[in-house]
Design a protein around this motif. Structure first.
Motif, mmCIF file in Angstrom:
data_model
loop_
_atom_site.group_PDB
_atom_site.id
_atom_site.type_symbol
_atom_site.label_atom_id
_atom_site.label_comp_id
_atom_site.label_asym_id
_atom_site.label_seq_id
_atom_site.Cartn_x
_atom_site.Cartn_y
_atom_site.Cartn_z
ATOM 1 N N ASP A 1 5.924 6.150 7.084
ATOM 2 C CA ASP A 1 5.054 6.705 6.060
ATOM 3 C C ASP A 1 4.355 5.550 5.339
ATOM 4 O O ASP A 1 5.026 4.713 4.718
ATOM 5 C CB ASP A 1 5.890 7.517 5.078
ATOM 6 C CG ASP A 1 5.013 8.252 4.076
ATOM 7 O OD1 ASP A 1 3.799 7.991 4.038
ATOM 8 O OD2 ASP A 1 5.553 9.085 3.319
ATOM 9 N N PRO A 2 2.999 5.476 5.386
ATOM 10 C CA PRO A 2 2.307 4.356 4.744
ATOM 11 C C PRO A 2 2.518 4.321 3.237
ATOM 12 O O PRO A 2 2.536 3.254 2.629
ATOM 13 C CB PRO A 2 0.832 4.596 5.108
ATOM 14 C CG PRO A 2 0.751 6.040 5.490
ATOM 15 C CD PRO A 2 2.074 6.380 6.082
ATOM 16 N N ILE B 1 7.824 -11.810 1.753
ATOM 17 C CA ILE B 1 7.107 -12.440 2.865
ATOM 18 C C ILE B 1 7.199 -11.592 4.129
ATOM 19 O O ILE B 1 6.227 -11.447 4.872
ATOM 20 C CB ILE B 1 7.658 -13.860 3.121
ATOM 21 C CG1 ILE B 1 7.311 -14.771 1.940
ATOM 22 C CG2 ILE B 1 7.084 -14.448 4.404
ATOM 23 C CD1 ILE B 1 7.932 -16.142 2.023
ATOM 24 N N SER B 2 8.376 -11.018 4.369
ATOM 25 C CA SER B 2 8.563 -10.228 5.584
ATOM 26 C C SER B 2 7.743 -8.942 5.563
ATOM 27 O O SER B 2 7.422 -8.392 6.618
ATOM 28 C CB SER B 2 10.043 -9.893 5.776
ATOM 29 O OG SER B 2 10.534 -9.108 4.705
ATOM 30 N N HIS B 3 7.393 -8.460 4.370
ATOM 31 C CA HIS B 3 6.606 -7.228 4.273
ATOM 32 C C HIS B 3 5.132 -7.484 3.969
ATOM 33 O O HIS B 3 4.311 -6.567 4.081
ATOM 34 C CB HIS B 3 7.183 -6.307 3.192
ATOM 35 C CG HIS B 3 8.431 -5.605 3.603
ATOM 36 N ND1 HIS B 3 9.665 -6.231 3.629
ATOM 37 C CD2 HIS B 3 8.655 -4.330 4.028
ATOM 38 C CE1 HIS B 3 10.586 -5.367 4.037
ATOM 39 N NE2 HIS B 3 10.004 -4.219 4.288
ATOM 40 N N PHE C 1 4.932 1.605 -1.285
ATOM 41 C CA PHE C 1 5.829 1.624 -2.444
ATOM 42 C C PHE C 1 6.885 0.525 -2.343
ATOM 43 O O PHE C 1 7.165 -0.173 -3.321
ATOM 44 C CB PHE C 1 6.506 2.999 -2.546
ATOM 45 C CG PHE C 1 7.555 3.070 -3.620
ATOM 46 C CD1 PHE C 1 7.198 3.221 -4.944
ATOM 47 C CD2 PHE C 1 8.904 2.967 -3.288
ATOM 48 C CE1 PHE C 1 8.171 3.279 -5.945
ATOM 49 C CE2 PHE C 1 9.880 3.020 -4.266
ATOM 50 C CZ PHE C 1 9.515 3.180 -5.607
ATOM 51 N N LEU C 2 7.463 0.374 -1.136
ATOM 52 C CA LEU C 2 8.477 -0.655 -0.947
ATOM 53 C C LEU C 2 7.891 -2.061 -1.134
ATOM 54 O O LEU C 2 8.530 -2.938 -1.725
ATOM 55 C CB LEU C 2 9.085 -0.536 0.457
ATOM 56 C CG LEU C 2 10.078 0.607 0.674
ATOM 57 C CD1 LEU C 2 10.514 0.655 2.129
ATOM 58 C CD2 LEU C 2 11.287 0.452 -0.236
ATOM 59 N N THR C 3 6.664 -2.257 -0.649
ATOM 60 C CA THR C 3 6.021 -3.562 -0.802
ATOM 61 C C THR C 3 5.857 -3.921 -2.271
ATOM 62 O O THR C 3 6.206 -5.031 -2.703
ATOM 63 C CB THR C 3 4.652 -3.570 -0.108
ATOM 64 O OG1 THR C 3 4.825 -3.334 1.294
ATOM 65 C CG2 THR C 3 3.947 -4.899 -0.319
ATOM 66 N N TYR C 4 5.325 -2.969 -3.053
ATOM 67 C CA TYR C 4 5.150 -3.229 -4.483
ATOM 68 C C TYR C 4 6.494 -3.387 -5.189
ATOM 69 O O TYR C 4 6.622 -4.172 -6.137
ATOM 70 C CB TYR C 4 4.340 -2.104 -5.129
ATOM 71 C CG TYR C 4 2.860 -2.184 -4.827
ATOM 72 C CD1 TYR C 4 2.091 -3.226 -5.348
ATOM 73 C CD2 TYR C 4 2.239 -1.244 -4.016
ATOM 74 C CE1 TYR C 4 0.733 -3.313 -5.075
ATOM 75 C CE2 TYR C 4 0.874 -1.320 -3.736
ATOM 76 C CZ TYR C 4 0.138 -2.359 -4.276
ATOM 77 O OH TYR C 4 -1.202 -2.448 -3.989
ATOM 78 N N ALA C 5 7.492 -2.642 -4.715
ATOM 79 C CA ALA C 5 8.826 -2.765 -5.310
ATOM 80 C C ALA C 5 9.393 -4.162 -5.077
ATOM 81 O O ALA C 5 9.978 -4.772 -5.978
ATOM 82 C CB ALA C 5 9.763 -1.710 -4.725
#
Length: 335
Positions: free
Chosen positions: A3-4, A250-252, A9-13
């Motif tokens: 799910d984009p 970095i990984s995301h 959301f995870l990236t911003y988190a």
């Protein structure tokens, strides 16, 4: 398919987690070093504790519990010619940067750190890794002018603290240069966990030697300090968590995202320090100069992004060869 919206959301988190941990670690270190309640004004000892803790925890996670994996390919020749210089510069950066907090405010220390791209660029040109140009000269001039204005506006300037902080900046710049040489000339790419596994013990040894001669005699002589294991272990754990948050971001996203997030973090630290610490008194000249310096840093990051994009475009054929994160993306030198 992922799910984009969830991925976004995870990236911003992760980015918010990095900013929170990075800012919090700076304040935590300042409090431990300068607090009369903690009574531990030994930056070299504190940094040594961080590196020992990181070494033990990395070993436990990778070799004992096998939760994380260490990248293969390290040789004795690579370790002695690359990892040891990187570890020594990392130790120098953390030691001098933490020592600066005993003399200058957190906000002013962050302002001085804005000169980092200038130090990296100058040393990169000297090492043949960067090419001088009118554009880069202009960007470096803007950053330098901004830091100079911010320093002019500092009310309680302490030149000893400035020297320590600038020494830390030089150490960090040299560390980044050694890392780039490591990746480009040795051809070995490591993820940040592997970096901590190899570099932390080396940094601990580099810190232990000067600690024996510089701080240990003073700690024995004064005998008034108390080792508070809970607070100091929590401080070390926060440092390790910060390193992991860098890995997650970095990984995301990318290394550039860390640099941009670092700019946001710097502003957060500068403004919060004015509220949390009595020794921080911001002036209009301070903020104006720092704003100029940050504008130069933003231009530098934009230049690096275009350079990296151009390099990636020319190497599309190799784009999927590896998913390893380059060593140069690891930034664990919060002090």
């Amino acid at each position: 398919m992922a799910d984009p919206r969830k991925a976004g959301f995870l990236t911003y988190a992760y980015i918010l987690l990095y900013i929170a941990l990075s800012s919090g670690q700076i304040f935590f270190n300042k409090w431990v070093l300068s607090s009369k309640e903690i009574n531990f004004p030994y930056p070299l000892g504190l940094t040594l504790l961080h590196m020992v803790f990181s070494s033990v925890l990395c070993f436990a996670l990778t070799k004992v519990f096998k939760v994380l994996k260490v990248e293969e390919g390290m040789t004795l020749e690579i370790y002695t010619t690359s990892v040891i210089p990187i570890g020594a510069m990392f130790a120098m950066t953390l030691w001098l940067g933490n020592t600066a907090y005993l003399y200058i405010s957190v906000a002013f220390a962050q302002m001085l750190k804005a000169i980092m791209p200038v130090a990296v660029f100058v040393l990169g040109v000297a090492a043949g890794l960067e090419v001088n140009s009118c554009r880069m000269f202009l960007i470096m001039s803007v950053i330098s002018f901004g830091v100079l204005v911010a320093s002019y506006g500092e009310i309680n300037i302490n030149w000893i603290g400035v020297v320590y902080q600038m020494g830390g900046v030089v150490g960090e710049a040299l560390r980044l240069i050694f890392m780039e040489i490591f990746v480009k000339r040795k051809g070995l790419k490591l993820n940040p966990i592997s970096v901590m596994y190899y570099v932390s013990p080396c940094s601990a040894i580099c810190l232990f030697i000067p600690w024996i001669f510089l701080e240990r005699p003073r700690m024995v002589e004064q005998g008034t300090w108390e080792f508070q294991p809970v607070i100091l272990m929590l401080n070390s754990l926060c440092t390790f968590a910060l390193n992991l948050s860098v890995f997650l971001v970095i990984s995301h996203t990318s290394a550039l995202t860390i640099r941009v997030a670092g700019v946001v973090k710097d502003w957060v630290v500068v403004l919060l320090s004015a509220l949390l610490f009595a020794d921080t008194k911001l002036t209009i000249i301070n903020l104006f100069g720092y704003g100029i310096a940050i504008a130069g840093v933003a231009a530098y990051n934009n230049h690096k992004l275009k350079k990296e994009t151009s390099r990636d475009t020319s190497k599309d054929a190799q784009a999927h060869e590896t998913e390893s994160i380059p060593l140069t993306t690891s930034s664990t030198s919060e002090s």
